[in-house]
Scaffold this active site. Structure first.
Site, PDB file in Angstrom:
ATOM      1  N   ASP A   1       0.854  -1.189   0.000  1.00 21.47           N
ATOM      2  CA  ASP A   1       0.000   0.000   0.000  1.00 21.47           C
ATOM      3  C   ASP A   1       0.891   1.241   0.000  1.00 21.47           C
ATOM      4  OD1 ASP A   1      -1.921   1.955   0.451  1.00 21.47           O
ATOM      5  OD2 ASP A   1      -3.076   0.697   1.821  1.00 21.47           O
ATOM      6  N   HIS A  31     -10.105  -1.645  -7.139  1.00 28.38           N
ATOM      7  CA  HIS A  31      -9.736  -0.439  -6.396  1.00 28.38           C
ATOM      8  C   HIS A  31      -8.795   0.457  -7.199  1.00 28.38           C
ATOM      9  CE1 HIS A  31      -9.107   1.871  -2.713  1.00 28.38           C
ATOM     10  NE2 HIS A  31      -7.800   1.821  -2.928  1.00 28.38           N
TER      11      HIS A  31
HETATM   12  C1  HEM Z   1      -9.033   0.338   3.855  1.00 31.64           C
HETATM   13  C2  HEM Z   1      -9.148   1.032   2.730  1.00 31.64           C
HETATM   14  C3  HEM Z   1      -8.145   0.955   1.609  1.00 31.64           C
HETATM   15  C4  HEM Z   1      -7.290  -0.034   1.278  1.00 31.64           C
HETATM   16  C5  HEM Z   1      -7.126  -1.397   1.957  1.00 31.64           C
HETATM   17  C6  HEM Z   1      -6.545   0.404   0.129  1.00 31.64           C
HETATM   18  C7  HEM Z   1      -5.573  -0.332  -0.520  1.00 31.64           C
HETATM   19  C8  HEM Z   1      -4.917   0.062  -1.662  1.00 31.64           C
HETATM   20  C9  HEM Z   1      -3.974  -0.744  -2.385  1.00 31.64           C
HETATM   21  C10 HEM Z   1      -3.531  -2.143  -1.981  1.00 31.64           C
HETATM   22  C11 HEM Z   1      -3.557  -0.042  -3.464  1.00 31.64           C
HETATM   23  C12 HEM Z   1      -2.590  -0.511  -4.555  1.00 31.64           C
HETATM   24  C13 HEM Z   1      -1.159  -0.227  -4.234  1.00 31.64           C
HETATM   25  C14 HEM Z   1      -0.788   1.226  -4.252  1.00 31.64           C
HETATM   26  O1  HEM Z   1      -0.677   1.827  -5.336  1.00 31.64           O
HETATM   27  O2  HEM Z   1      -0.616   1.776  -3.170  1.00 31.64           O
HETATM   28  C15 HEM Z   1      -4.217   1.241  -3.416  1.00 31.64           C
HETATM   29  C16 HEM Z   1      -4.056   2.251  -4.327  1.00 31.64           C
HETATM   30  C17 HEM Z   1      -4.679   3.474  -4.256  1.00 31.64           C
HETATM   31  N1  HEM Z   1      -5.639   3.848  -3.350  1.00 31.64           N
HETATM   32 FE1  HEM Z   1      -6.331   2.755  -1.821  1.00 31.64          FE
HETATM   33  N2  HEM Z   1      -6.958   1.675  -0.197  1.00 31.64           N
HETATM   34  C18 HEM Z   1      -7.932   2.041   0.684  1.00 31.64           C
HETATM   35  C19 HEM Z   1      -8.621   3.242   0.691  1.00 31.64           C
HETATM   36  C20 HEM Z   1      -8.438   4.259  -0.198  1.00 31.64           C
HETATM   37  C21 HEM Z   1      -9.156   5.518  -0.167  1.00 31.64           C
HETATM   38  C22 HEM Z   1     -10.219   5.902   0.857  1.00 31.64           C
HETATM   39  C23 HEM Z   1      -8.679   6.255  -1.211  1.00 31.64           C
HETATM   40  C24 HEM Z   1      -9.070   7.649  -1.637  1.00 31.64           C
HETATM   41  C25 HEM Z   1     -10.317   8.094  -1.601  1.00 31.64           C
HETATM   42  C26 HEM Z   1      -7.660   5.478  -1.881  1.00 31.64           C
HETATM   43  C27 HEM Z   1      -6.926   5.910  -2.950  1.00 31.64           C
HETATM   44  C28 HEM Z   1      -5.984   5.145  -3.617  1.00 31.64           C
HETATM   45  C29 HEM Z   1      -5.213   5.651  -4.737  1.00 31.64           C
HETATM   46  C30 HEM Z   1      -5.264   7.062  -5.328  1.00 31.64           C
HETATM   47  C31 HEM Z   1      -4.401   4.588  -5.153  1.00 31.64           C
HETATM   48  C32 HEM Z   1      -3.410   4.599  -6.309  1.00 31.64           C
HETATM   49  C33 HEM Z   1      -4.099   4.338  -7.611  1.00 31.64           C
HETATM   50  C34 HEM Z   1      -3.096   4.335  -8.753  1.00 31.64           C
HETATM   51  O3  HEM Z   1      -2.512   5.388  -9.023  1.00 31.64           O
HETATM   52  O4  HEM Z   1      -2.870   3.261  -9.309  1.00 31.64           O
HETATM   53  N3  HEM Z   1      -7.547   4.276  -1.240  1.00 31.64           N
HETATM   54  N4  HEM Z   1      -5.048   1.282  -2.314  1.00 31.64           N
END
Ligand code: HEM
Length: 402
Positions: free
Chosen positions: A231, A319
């Protein structure tokens, strides 16, 4: 704004096309080395960090200076432990009186945080011969800014409610937000106590506190969250951060906005899914964080790539599709989240993201709340937004330009 239906203008590309890889290579070597290096590359100021003479890397025991153009709590490589604190200021008889209290509280916090970030320890519990390696940031909440008519970015505003939110007001919001980070919980606990006492003596009250942690992760690699996925992979490089994370040229150039969400995660239910379903929910592989369309962790997820049968390789509800900057005209946020453990019934993610305009969070979260495959497994329980002040120069005080 390009959205899913607009995909027609992006002809389907085969999975793992070279486009994502080329884009990423252009993003620079910092990302290739992981969040530690990427976040370090965001420093953008002349912080005097002591380095190990042989390797040029920061000496492990070196203090991270408090003073600088930007606050070290955003610019320094992410550390293993965090402690967030929110403070409220009393209702004041006049704006002038309120501003005086705010100035006193910011002066007290500056003195405490600068004093604990290096040099002789101000408390014997911090002084076993090595500096505390504390980093911190202080931000101002939107309610205080409008009450006192403070000079903050026009974009600073409370977030709207999102479908599915179950927010506890006692665990969110606040006039001032502090994020303390360190390599160990001990330092955080002592500094949190010193900062709270100093702020109280200057007129503030503690509203809520929350601690979080990361798993042990080799330097320069991406930490995992409690679902077991890396993450923080897709974070902006330095150039993108200047455009999307830090303020525009002008008084807020060295400030940013922190969006904090305490997100409860249903760990048992998610980890019981077959790994292949977990990976389709995220859009990346569990083991190495590689996007379903790529071959290396830092490949850009290609949300337009299709299988020969026409189905998207990264599913419509994944996601990383719904949070993709491609759906926001390239706008990016810098995510530096931590896990939390508030007992056997409440574990999850302290989502901490920095961006110039919190409207980006609103757009992404609106899409996630509606369609994200993770949504059935998460619950937002607290929320806060704050304008992260520019750093304090040596001898200066945080918030001087408010
Ligand atoms: C418990 C809740 C969440 C989990 C478990 C989670 C997990 C992840 C994971 C595993 C990734 C892919 C790896 C990475 O690029 O970091 C990711 C990407 C991302 N997440 Fe989350 N996330 C959560 C909540 C959120 C929330 C609330 C937002 C914004 C509203 C968010 C925004 C993003 C963004 C912007 C990316 C990168 C997308 C990209 O550029 O490819 N996430 N998240």
């Amino acid at each position: 704004m390009p959205t899913e239906p607009g995909n027609a203008s992006h002809p389907a590309r085969p999975a793992a096309s070279g486009v994502g890889r080329r884009t990423l290579l252009g993003a620079g070597a910092a990302l290739a080395a992981g969040i530690g290096a990427a976040a370090g590359a965001l420093t953008g100021d002349d912080r005097d960090v002591r380095t190990d003479g042989a390797s040029g890397a920061p000496a492990p025991e070196a203090a991270i200076p408090f003073h600088g153009a930007r606050q070290a709590g955003v610019t320094a490589p992410q550390q293993a432990a965090t402690h967030l604190l929110a403070l409220d200021l009393p209702a004041a008889a006049s704006r002038t009186a309120g501003r005086t209290t705010l100035r006193d509280v910011l002066r007290a916090l500056t003195r405490t945080l600068a004093g604990t970030a290096g040099g002789p320890a101000p408390d014997p519990r911090l002084g076993d011969g090595t500096p505390a390696r504390l980093t911190s940031l202080v931000g101002v909440g939107p309610a205080l800014a409008s009450r006192l008519g403070l000079r903050v970015p026009a974009a600073l505003a409370a977030l709207p409610p999102f479908p599915g939110d179950r927010l506890d007001p006692a665990r969110g919001d606040g006039d001032l937000l502090l994020q303390l980070c360190a390599d160990d919980r001990w330092t955080l606990s002592v500094v949190a106590e010193l900062a709270t006492t100093a702020a109280r003596d200057a007129g503030a009250t503690l509203r809520w506190a929350q601690s979080g942690f990361l798993p042990r992760t080799p330097p320069g690699t991406t930490p995992r969250n409690l679902f077991g996925f890396k993450d923080g992979t897709a974070n902006p490089d330095r150039r993108a951060a200047e455009q999307w994370v830090w303020g525009p040229p002008g008084p807020h150039r060295d400030g940013t906005v922190l969006v904090y969400r305490k997100i409860h995660m249903e760990l048992g239910a998610f980890t019981a899914l077959p790994v292949e379903r977990q990976e389709r929910a995220i859009g990346r592989r569990a083991g190495d964080g590689v996007p379903l369309t790529g071959t290396a962790e830092h490949d850009d997820p290609d949300i337009y790539a299709k299988h020969p049968n026409g189905a998207y390789v990264i599913p419509p509800t994944a996601h990383v599709r719904l949070s993709s900057p491609r759906l926001d005209r390239g706008a990016r946020m810098l995510r530096r989240s931590y896990s939390y453990d508030d007992g056997p019934d409440d574990r999850g993610l302290l989502f901490c993201a920095f961006m110039r305009d919190p409207a980006l969070f609103t757009r992404v979260q609106t899409r996630l709340a509606a369609r994200d495959a993770l949504t059935p497994f998460v619950r937002h329980r607290a929320s806060a937004v704050a304008y992260v002040l520019p750093g304090a120069p040596r001898g200066g005080v945080l918030g001087e330009r408010l």
